[in-house]
Scaffold this active site. Structure first.
Site, short mmCIF file in Angstrom:
data_model
loop_
_atom_site.label_atom_id
_atom_site.label_comp_id
_atom_site.label_asym_id
_atom_site.label_seq_id
_atom_site.Cartn_x
_atom_site.Cartn_y
_atom_site.Cartn_z
N ASP A 8 0.83 -1.25 0.14
CA ASP A 8 -0.02 -0.01 0.00
C ASP A 8 0.59 1.38 -0.07
OD1 ASP A 8 -2.19 1.70 0.46
OD2 ASP A 8 -1.58 1.68 2.52
N ASP A 10 -0.21 5.13 0.83
CA ASP A 10 -0.52 6.07 1.92
C ASP A 10 -0.61 5.57 3.22
OD1 ASP A 10 -0.98 8.49 0.19
OD2 ASP A 10 -2.62 7.39 -0.44
N GLU A 54 -14.56 10.37 -3.26
CA GLU A 54 -15.35 9.74 -2.53
C GLU A 54 -15.53 10.38 -1.13
OE1 GLU A 54 -12.98 8.10 -4.12
OE2 GLU A 54 -14.19 6.68 -5.55
N ARG A 55 -14.13 10.86 -0.75
CA ARG A 55 -14.28 11.43 0.58
C ARG A 55 -14.79 13.04 0.69
NH1 ARG A 55 -8.42 10.69 1.67
NH2 ARG A 55 -9.15 8.68 2.13
N ASN A 127 0.15 10.63 -7.71
CA ASN A 127 0.49 10.73 -6.61
C ASN A 127 1.46 9.64 -6.07
OD1 ASN A 127 -1.54 12.54 -6.59
ND2 ASN A 127 -2.82 11.27 -4.98
C1 XBP Z 1 -5.41 6.25 0.73
C2 XBP Z 1 -6.60 7.04 0.37
C3 XBP Z 1 -6.55 7.85 -0.52
C4 XBP Z 1 -5.77 9.26 -0.29
C5 XBP Z 1 -6.19 10.30 -1.29
O1 XBP Z 1 -5.87 4.74 1.30
O2 XBP Z 1 -7.67 6.81 0.94
O3 XBP Z 1 -7.66 8.08 -0.90
O4 XBP Z 1 -6.09 9.71 1.06
O5 XBP Z 1 -5.80 9.94 -2.57
P1 XBP Z 1 -5.09 3.45 1.11
P2 XBP Z 1 -6.58 10.28 -3.60
O6 XBP Z 1 -3.62 4.11 1.54
O7 XBP Z 1 -5.73 2.45 1.70
O8 XBP Z 1 -5.07 2.99 -0.26
O9 XBP Z 1 -7.21 11.98 -3.52
O10 XBP Z 1 -5.84 10.42 -4.81
O11 XBP Z 1 -8.02 9.56 -4.02
MG MG Z 2 -2.91 3.14 3.59
#
Ligand code: XBP
Ligand code: MG
Length: 251
Positions: A8, A10, A54-55, A127
């Site tokens: 993963d 983030d 989505e957020r 990203n």
């Molecule tokens: C990571 C996320 C991502 C980032 C934002 O979850 O939830 O949505 O916060 O990225 P994980 P984007 O580590 O479980 O993959 O704005 O590009 O969607």
């Molecule tokens: Mg993560």
């Protein structure tokens, strides 16, 4: 036989949420003259929703009725998200978000052991490239044999889709790989794809339920920076490729 490690991004490779994504969202909101402001705590609550678009959609539904009910809301969210991605990539380019302890070492050790590296993430592909470039160098993205990211799957984590896509691209079975995660949604996703999973927690995820994970640490650690074991067991004070192989052999 262990053949690949799937990471993963983030929260796992780097602590990107609080000082990266969150800040970039707020900059995009300011640029669009929206009075949305995601503080550290509020952002933690909205991390339950994976994916930036989505957020924002959920936030609008709960906090900005006018925005959420405008006819072109989908387009507005897409524009906001494109702006957020620009800000995020720029922030990473400034080099302020380092890899978490032990990440660079484990990637190198895995390659030296002949393992394949891959990525499975919810975040936007740009990203991922920006983080890998800013931390590991211009061509480092090529060290990953498969990069599953963002909207390439219909259902984001906690659905298993992104991991299943990466396994397909790698041409490997789940029992030939290990997943590396930091959050409950991430672990739900990797476990649903039948991948044994090693977790490193962070401030946003330390209270999540990781009961299905093989090992939970607060960090991978280094020789001079001990990791704390939160679930499972580890011989050394830090995670290394020998420890990873041992965990895999014991599955
Ligand atoms: C990571 C996320 C991502 C980032 C934002 O979850 O939830 O949505 O916060 O990225 P994980 P984007 O580590 O479980 O993959 O704005 O590009 O969607
Ligand atoms: Mg993560």
């Amino acid at each position: 036989m262990l053949k690949a490690l799937i990471f993963d991004v983030d929260g796992t490779l780097a602590d990107t949420e609080r000082n990266g994504h969150r800040v970039a969202f707020n900059l995009a909101f300011q640029e669009a003259n929206l009075n949305w402001d995601w503080g550290v705590e509020l952002y933690g609550e909205f991390l339950a929703v994976t994916g930036g678009k989505e957020r924002m959609r959920l936030y609008a539904d709960q906090h900005d009725h006018d925005f959420a009910t405008q006819p072109n809301v989908d387009e507005r969210i897409k524009q906001l998200h494109a702006s957020k991605t620009r800000h995020y990539v720029r922030l990473l380019g400034e080099g302020k978000i380092p890899l978490r302890p032990g990440v660079e070492r484990i990637l190198k050790e895995a390659e030296n052991a002949g393992l394949t590296l891959a990525i499975a993430t919810t975040t936007t592909p740009q990203n991922v490239s920006a983080l890998i470039e800013s931390t590991l160098g211009a061509d480092a993205i090529n060290r990953f044999a498969s990069i599953g990211a963002g909207d390439v799957v219909a259902a984001k984590k906690p659905a298993p889709d992104i991991y299943l896509l990466v396994l397909k691209e790698l041409g490997l079975q789940a029992n030939e790989c290990l997943a590396f995660e930091d959050s409950e949604n991430g672990v739900l996703s990797s476990l649903a794809a039948n991948l044994a999973t090693i977790v490193t927690t962070n401030t946003y995820t330390k209270d999540h339920d990781f009961s299905g994970a093989t090992l939970v640490l607060d960090q991978y650690g280094e020789l001079d920076q001990s990791a704390n074991v939160l679930l499972g067991s580890m011989d050394k004070n830090h995670l290394d490729i020998e420890g990873i192989q041992k965990l895999y052999d014991a599955l």
